[in-house]
Design a protein around this motif. Structure first.
Motif, mmCIF file in Angstrom:
data_model
loop_
_atom_site.group_PDB
_atom_site.id
_atom_site.type_symbol
_atom_site.label_atom_id
_atom_site.label_comp_id
_atom_site.label_asym_id
_atom_site.label_seq_id
_atom_site.Cartn_x
_atom_site.Cartn_y
_atom_site.Cartn_z
ATOM 1 N N SER A 1 0.839 -1.212 0.000
ATOM 2 C CA SER A 1 0.000 0.000 0.000
ATOM 3 C C SER A 1 0.869 1.256 0.000
ATOM 4 N N ILE A 2 1.986 1.204 0.691
ATOM 5 C CA ILE A 2 2.889 2.367 0.707
ATOM 6 C C ILE A 2 3.419 2.631 -0.705
ATOM 7 N N TYR A 3 3.874 1.576 -1.350
ATOM 8 C CA TYR A 3 4.445 1.765 -2.683
ATOM 9 C C TYR A 3 3.363 2.077 -3.716
ATOM 10 N N ARG B 1 2.892 5.789 -3.314
ATOM 11 C CA ARG B 1 4.041 6.442 -3.936
ATOM 12 C C ARG B 1 3.929 6.381 -5.461
ATOM 13 N N PHE B 2 3.462 5.239 -5.977
ATOM 14 C CA PHE B 2 3.347 5.098 -7.423
ATOM 15 C C PHE B 2 2.273 6.044 -7.982
ATOM 16 N N MET B 3 1.242 6.296 -7.198
ATOM 17 C CA MET B 3 0.220 7.248 -7.656
ATOM 18 C C MET B 3 0.814 8.650 -7.789
ATOM 19 N N LYS B 4 1.704 9.005 -6.879
ATOM 20 C CA LYS B 4 2.365 10.321 -6.991
ATOM 21 C C LYS B 4 3.265 10.340 -8.229
ATOM 22 N N TYR B 5 3.902 9.213 -8.474
ATOM 23 C CA TYR B 5 4.800 9.096 -9.632
ATOM 24 C C TYR B 5 4.006 9.248 -10.934
ATOM 25 N N LEU B 6 2.864 8.568 -11.008
ATOM 26 C CA LEU B 6 2.032 8.660 -12.215
ATOM 27 C C LEU B 6 1.563 10.089 -12.441
ATOM 28 N N ARG C 1 7.245 5.988 -22.646
ATOM 29 C CA ARG C 1 6.738 6.657 -21.439
ATOM 30 C C ARG C 1 6.201 5.677 -20.401
ATOM 31 N N HIS C 2 5.822 4.512 -20.879
ATOM 32 C CA HIS C 2 5.174 3.546 -19.982
ATOM 33 C C HIS C 2 6.164 2.615 -19.283
ATOM 34 N N VAL C 3 7.426 2.753 -19.657
ATOM 35 C CA VAL C 3 8.443 1.883 -19.056
ATOM 36 C C VAL C 3 8.808 2.412 -17.669
ATOM 37 N N VAL C 4 8.911 1.488 -16.711
ATOM 38 C CA VAL C 4 9.294 1.885 -15.348
ATOM 39 C C VAL C 4 10.534 1.087 -14.925
ATOM 40 N N PRO C 5 11.719 1.667 -15.081
ATOM 41 C CA PRO C 5 12.908 0.956 -14.610
ATOM 42 C C PRO C 5 12.974 1.033 -13.080
ATOM 43 N N ILE C 6 13.150 -0.118 -12.453
ATOM 44 C CA ILE C 6 13.199 -0.162 -10.978
ATOM 45 C C ILE C 6 14.532 -0.788 -10.556
ATOM 46 N N VAL C 7 15.254 -0.093 -9.697
ATOM 47 C CA VAL C 7 16.542 -0.635 -9.239
ATOM 48 C C VAL C 7 16.719 -0.444 -7.739
ATOM 49 N N PRO C 8 17.180 -1.473 -7.042
ATOM 50 C CA PRO C 8 17.457 -1.328 -5.616
ATOM 51 C C PRO C 8 18.934 -0.987 -5.407
ATOM 52 N N ASP C 9 19.333 0.239 -5.753
ATOM 53 C CA ASP C 9 20.707 0.700 -5.549
ATOM 54 C C ASP C 9 21.713 -0.200 -6.261
ATOM 55 N N GLU C 10 21.437 -0.537 -7.492
ATOM 56 C CA GLU C 10 22.299 -1.498 -8.169
ATOM 57 C C GLU C 10 22.490 -1.103 -9.639
ATOM 58 N N PHE D 1 7.213 -2.873 -8.224
ATOM 59 C CA PHE D 1 6.946 -3.706 -9.400
ATOM 60 C C PHE D 1 5.457 -4.067 -9.451
ATOM 61 N N ILE D 2 4.910 -4.431 -8.301
ATOM 62 C CA ILE D 2 3.495 -4.805 -8.260
ATOM 63 C C ILE D 2 2.614 -3.594 -8.599
ATOM 64 N N ALA D 3 2.972 -2.450 -8.028
ATOM 65 C CA ALA D 3 2.165 -1.243 -8.302
ATOM 66 C C ALA D 3 2.193 -0.927 -9.800
ATOM 67 N N ALA D 4 3.376 -0.964 -10.390
ATOM 68 C CA ALA D 4 3.482 -0.646 -11.824
ATOM 69 C C ALA D 4 2.856 -1.765 -12.668
ATOM 70 N N GLY D 5 3.093 -3.002 -12.233
ATOM 71 C CA GLY D 5 2.632 -4.147 -13.018
ATOM 72 C C GLY D 5 1.128 -4.357 -12.981
ATOM 73 N N THR D 6 0.452 -3.714 -12.030
ATOM 74 C CA THR D 6 -1.015 -3.814 -11.979
ATOM 75 C C THR D 6 -1.674 -2.492 -12.355
ATOM 76 N N SER D 7 -0.885 -1.558 -12.841
ATOM 77 C CA SER D 7 -1.427 -0.243 -13.185
ATOM 78 C C SER D 7 -2.500 -0.351 -14.275
ATOM 79 N N TYR D 8 -2.353 -1.324 -15.165
ATOM 80 C CA TYR D 8 -3.368 -1.507 -16.214
ATOM 81 C C TYR D 8 -4.744 -1.724 -15.582
ATOM 82 N N SER D 9 -4.758 -2.381 -14.430
ATOM 83 C CA SER D 9 -6.019 -2.695 -13.762
ATOM 84 C C SER D 9 -6.416 -1.590 -12.787
#
Ligand SMILES: Cc1ncc(C[n+]2csc(CCOP(=O)(O)OP(=O)(O)O)c2C)c(N)n1
Ligand SMILES: [Mg+2]
Length: 899
Positions: A213-215, A218-223, A526-535, A591-599
């Motif tokens: 829920s936190i992410y 955060r993803f809603m702010k990102y969108l 524009r729809h690509v979301v690269p996600i990295v954990p400090d790597e 990843f889950i937030a972005a990956g379910t954004s379609y729904s």
């Protein structure tokens, strides 16, 4: 960071608790009272802040506490009044309580095998119903919809409401937890996989609803920041159990919410004081503990402890005696009080102070018993929600005190065993009916009959009016985005298809190029979301920092140290990369937030989450399972994969099993590509299926950091790459035949083994690139099942047996993974099959040394192939001995799993 409420931790007591100068103390306190009276509480707080600052300068050390007194944060005079009809709301809530309980009881009448929970929802009902009646918007033309993370094991409450709303039938309620035998049965907990039009968020694995829920917030702010979706005004609500807070996933990311000021996030902690076995904090107070944790993390904290019936007693408490007893009592006592009766509360709570006993002398035991808790008082809950939705600049947590098993009486109220209660005695059921004024006959009570008032009753009209005003029913899930995105042809990745000539690159580099090409694509980019954990630097992705920017709600308030450089560290309000820092759990939540954004948002996003493969499934497997349940779409990239390919990092980093772990997730398509064109083809297919066709699958690819030449894509290889194997190099030698399989970087060892076999032993070795043993197995099982169930039809052939059946000789596979990985296809391999693999703990050394140690290198592949030919009776054992000697293999080397 917004200013936090601070209060003195003690009332001026000396270290031994006695007051050194009582007159001085009262002068200070009176002065403070005067400030509050004349200039208001804000001025008082400012003065106190200055005083504390001064004192700390003088060396007092920390004297402020993040805690406030054990009373409601919102005083009665500041409460927003519950609009609408409180009496009708109570009746509706009572009916929903009844039906939620009835469905569990009915399911367990047949057999206790099915399980279910009654007590948790009974503690939550008010917290849910105030939300349903007044706050939670369904998606509609004028509102994008609020996102509510409902507590998993309180699902009967959601079903009971859906029944009243006409969304579920009695027959469906009776199908609770019977999803196989009843076609429209209801899932035990929120599972989008099982009820894809209903549930949005899987929450029952405790802690996962919290972090996701936190992410999500955060993803809603990102969108919003990236102008992709207008999320303004939408809220994420999450219901968290007070026992659930002990999960690291629950509390571990609250700092992010505070730091990024996620004011679109509201958590409600249902402090019913109990978890499964017993009290959450029997010897302390969970609400007070959480208050300081959350406030320290930058949250707005609203405590809802006492119900309205306490208001007069608290107003009367000018000497603080009642407050002191409230503060001194621990949760273990509070639980016991509510499992007894008014007389017990009088004696054991008020009786702690004789003056208080006097104060409540005029009250009957019944009246004392009815002194209610905040989280069960619709007025108090409304006031808290009202303040929470209007709060700006911080996330809000509502700490609501309730009673576990409320209304269950002797069958559960405040009882240690209440969590698992699935039955109630007849007496308790009758008492429940009477307590909640339900219009049910004794017979109906005995049968736990469902109850729905007539359609034109005031209750039903009210229910419909409220939901209509808020846009419709909740929860509701969208299966597909309205529009699919156009997926460009494979040509987009053409530079990955033609071979690298003299250049040596890794598959990680190949992936980064694929990603860069995608980011440049006009439609998809524009729809690509690269996600990295400090790597990012580990994977050579730092070029993207400048190209697309790192998302930060605050932009960049500093000149980065490397600002002179082309690829500087660029934080940006509109940035595209989610640089999560060192949190794999947080990253997979993104990843889950972005990956379910379609729904969830109706706009497809394409997450590419890249991480050290060892810190993937092994670390956050339960979240990956939830990603599958959520029908997430996107790419997981296990970087620096392989037990001998990531060679210097040793035991904790070298991954020899993530593919085996991923093979258990039904909707994951997992691949271990060796060449850049394989990476390109697989990603392109993933885009086609997930973004173009909107299939509910997601992809796992392992990527390696070893540099080598990549050939051009062989003609016609595409189909095989996607199905899992293709013949890469047929042998031109005339001699006994073997079939060699390899995947990932070890394919190069297999190719080298083929040359050794041909040159040193005259054996014809065909080499296959196996991109996915897991996909091959999946297909094989499907064919096997079909053949079993269609005994009179012409048997079908699996892809593996078809492919290998067309060639000759025994089969040997070698990979950088444990043997279980390649063993997956054993039953479809025609003839002999020997599997080499990296079973055992990893360690550091050169790649060649590790591959020798784990017995997967070219020499072992050659020896294994020769051994198979011996077993087939094609060559003599002496040839194997010759190879062992020629390749300097130590036959007495220790078994890798034992050292
Ligand atoms: C990760 C995980 N561990 C354990 C469980 C089993 N479990 C389900 S509910 C529960 C107790 C929950 O207590 P609390 O969070 O206080 O919720 P309440 O029912 O009291 O509202 C437990 C241990 C689970 N669902 N998930
Ligand atoms: Mg609890």
């Amino acid at each position: 960071m917004a200013e936090r409420v601070e209060a003195l931790s003690s009332n001026g007591a000396s270290s031994n608790g006695s007051d050194l100068d009582a007159v001085e103390t009262s002068e200070w306190l009176e002065a403070l009272d005067a400030v509050v009276a004349h200039d208001g509480p804000d001025r008082a707080r400012e003065l106190l802040r200055r005083v504390v600052e001064r004192a700390q300068h003088a060396g007092t050390g920390p004297i402020a506490s993040l805690n406030t007194s054990y009373v409601n944060t919102i005083p009665p005079e500041r409460e927003a009044k519950l609009p609408g009809d409180p009496a009708v709301e109570r009746r509706l809530r009572s009916i929903i309580r009844w039906n939620a309980m009835a469905m569990v009881i009915r399911a367990n009448k047949a057999s206790s095998e099915l399980g279910g929970h009654i007590a948790s929802y009974q503690s939550l009902a008010t917290l849910y119903e105030v939300g349903f009646n007044h706050f939670w918007h369904a998606p509609s033309a004028d509102h994008g919809g609020d996102l509510v993370y409902f507590q998993g094991h309180s699902s009967p409450g959601n079903y009971a409401r859906a029944y009243l709303e006409g969304r579920l039938t009695e027959e469906q309620l009776d199908g609770f937890r019977q999803e196989v035998s009843r076609p429209r049965g209801l899932s035990s907990y929120p599972h989008p996989w099982l009820m894809p039009d209903f549930w949005q968020f899987p929450t029952v694995s405790l802690g996962l609803g919290a972090i996701t829920s936190i992410y999500q917030a955060r993803f809603m702010k990102y969108l919003q920041a990236r102008d992709l979706v207008d999320t303004e005004g939408r809220k994420v609500w999450a219901f968290i159990g007070d026992g659930e807070v002990d999960e690291p996933e629950t509390m571990g990311s609250i700092g992010l919410a505070g730091r990024e000021r996620l004011d679109d996030l509201i958590w409600v902690v249902n402090a019913n004081l109990q978890r499964l076995d017993g009290p959450v904090r029997g010897n302390g107070k969970i609400i007070q503990e959480l208050e300081s944790d959350f406030r320290g993390a930058g949250w707005n904290v609203i405590k809802v402890i006492w119900g309205s019936r306490w208001d007069p007693l608290l107003a009367e408490d000018t000497d603080g005696r009642l407050l002191k007893v409230m503060e001194d009592s621990v949760d273990g006592e509070y639980q016991t009080y509510k499992s007894r009766d008014g007389a017990y509360v009088r004696e054991h709570f008020f009786g702690k102070d004789p003056v208080l006993l006097e104060r409540v002398a005029h009250m009957s035991d019944e009246e004392i018993w009815l002194l209610n808790r905040g989280g069960l008082d619709q007025q108090k809950v409304y006031a808290a929600y009202h303040e929470a939705v209007d709060h700006r600049g911080e996330p809000t947590v509502i700490l609501a005190k309730t009673i576990k098993g409320y209304g269950m009486g002797a069958s559960g109220e405040g009882q240690m065993v209440t969590h698992q209660a699935k039955k109630m005695t007849e007496d308790a059921l009758m008492a429940f009916r009477d307590r909640f004024d339900l219009p049910l006959t004794d017979e109906q009570v005995r049968n736990a009959a469902y109850y729905r008032p007539p359609d034109d009753s005031p209750e039903m009209r009210y229910l419909r009016e409220r939901r209509d005003a808020l846009g419709g029913s909740l929860p509701v899930r969208r299966r597909r985005a309205e529009h699919s995105l156009p997926v460009p042809s494979l040509e987009l990745f053409s530079s990955q298809l033609t071979g690298t000539d003299d250049r040596e690159i890794s598959t990680t580099m190949a992936f980064v190029r694929v990603l860069a090409a995608l980011l440049r694509d006009k439609q998809l980019g524009r729809h690509v979301v690269p996600i990295v954990p400090d790597e990012s630097r580990t994977f050579g992705m730092e070029g993207l920092f400048r190209q697309v920017g790192i998302y930060s709600p605050f932009g960049q308030r500093y000149q980065p140290q490397d600002s002179e450089q082309l690829m500087f560290y660029k934080e940006d309000e509109h940035g595209q990369i989610l640089e999560e820092g060192i949190t794999e759990a947080g990253s997979i939540s993104s990843f889950i937030a972005a990956g379910t954004s379609y729904s969830v948002h109706g706009v497809p996003m394409i997450p590419f989450y890249i991480y050290y493969s060892m810190f993937g499934y092994q670390r956050v497997g339960d979240l990956i399972w939830a990603a599958g349940d959520s029908r997430s779409r996107g790419f997981l990239l296990g970087g620096t994969a392989g037990r001998t390919t990531l060679n210097g990092e040793g035991l904790q980093h070298e991954d020899g099993h993530s593919h085996v772990l991923f093979s258990v997730v039904p909707n994951v398509r997992a691949y271990d590509p060796a060449f850049n064109y394989e990476v390109a083809v697989i990603i392109h297919e993933g885009l086609r299926r997930m973004v173009g066709e909107q299939e509910d699958v997601f992809y796992y690819l392992t990527l390696m950091n070893e540099n080598y030449h990549h050939p051009a894509m062989p003609e016609g290889a595409q189909d095989g790459i996607l199905r899992g194997m293709y013949l890469l190099r047929p042998s031109a030698v005339d001699g006994p035949h073997v079939q060699l399989l390899g995947s990932g970087t070890i394919l190069n060892e297999v190719l080298a083994a083929a040359s050794l076999l041909e040159e040193d032993f005259g054996v014809a070795a065909d080499v296959w690139s196996v991109t996915s043993f897991t996909e091959l197995r999946r297909e094989g099982l499907e064919i096997e099942r079909w053949n079993m169930l269609h005994p009179e039809s012409e048997p079908r052939r699996s892809y593996v047996s078809e492919q290998l059946g067309a060639r000759e000789g025994p089969v040997v596979a070698s990979t950088d993974y444990i043997r279980t990985f390649a063993d997956q296809i054993r039953q479809w391999v025609p003839g002999r099959y020997r599997v080499l693999g990296t079973d055992g703990y990893g360690r550091s050394d050169f790649r060649s040394a590790l591959r020798r140690f784990f017995e997967i290198d070219r020499h072992y592949v050659a020896v294994a192939a020769l051994r198979e030919l011996v077993d087939e009776g094609v060559i003599e054992p002496a040839r194997v001995q010759e190879a062992i000697e020629r390749y300097e293999i130590d036959p007495e080397a220790p078994l890798p799993t034992t050292v």
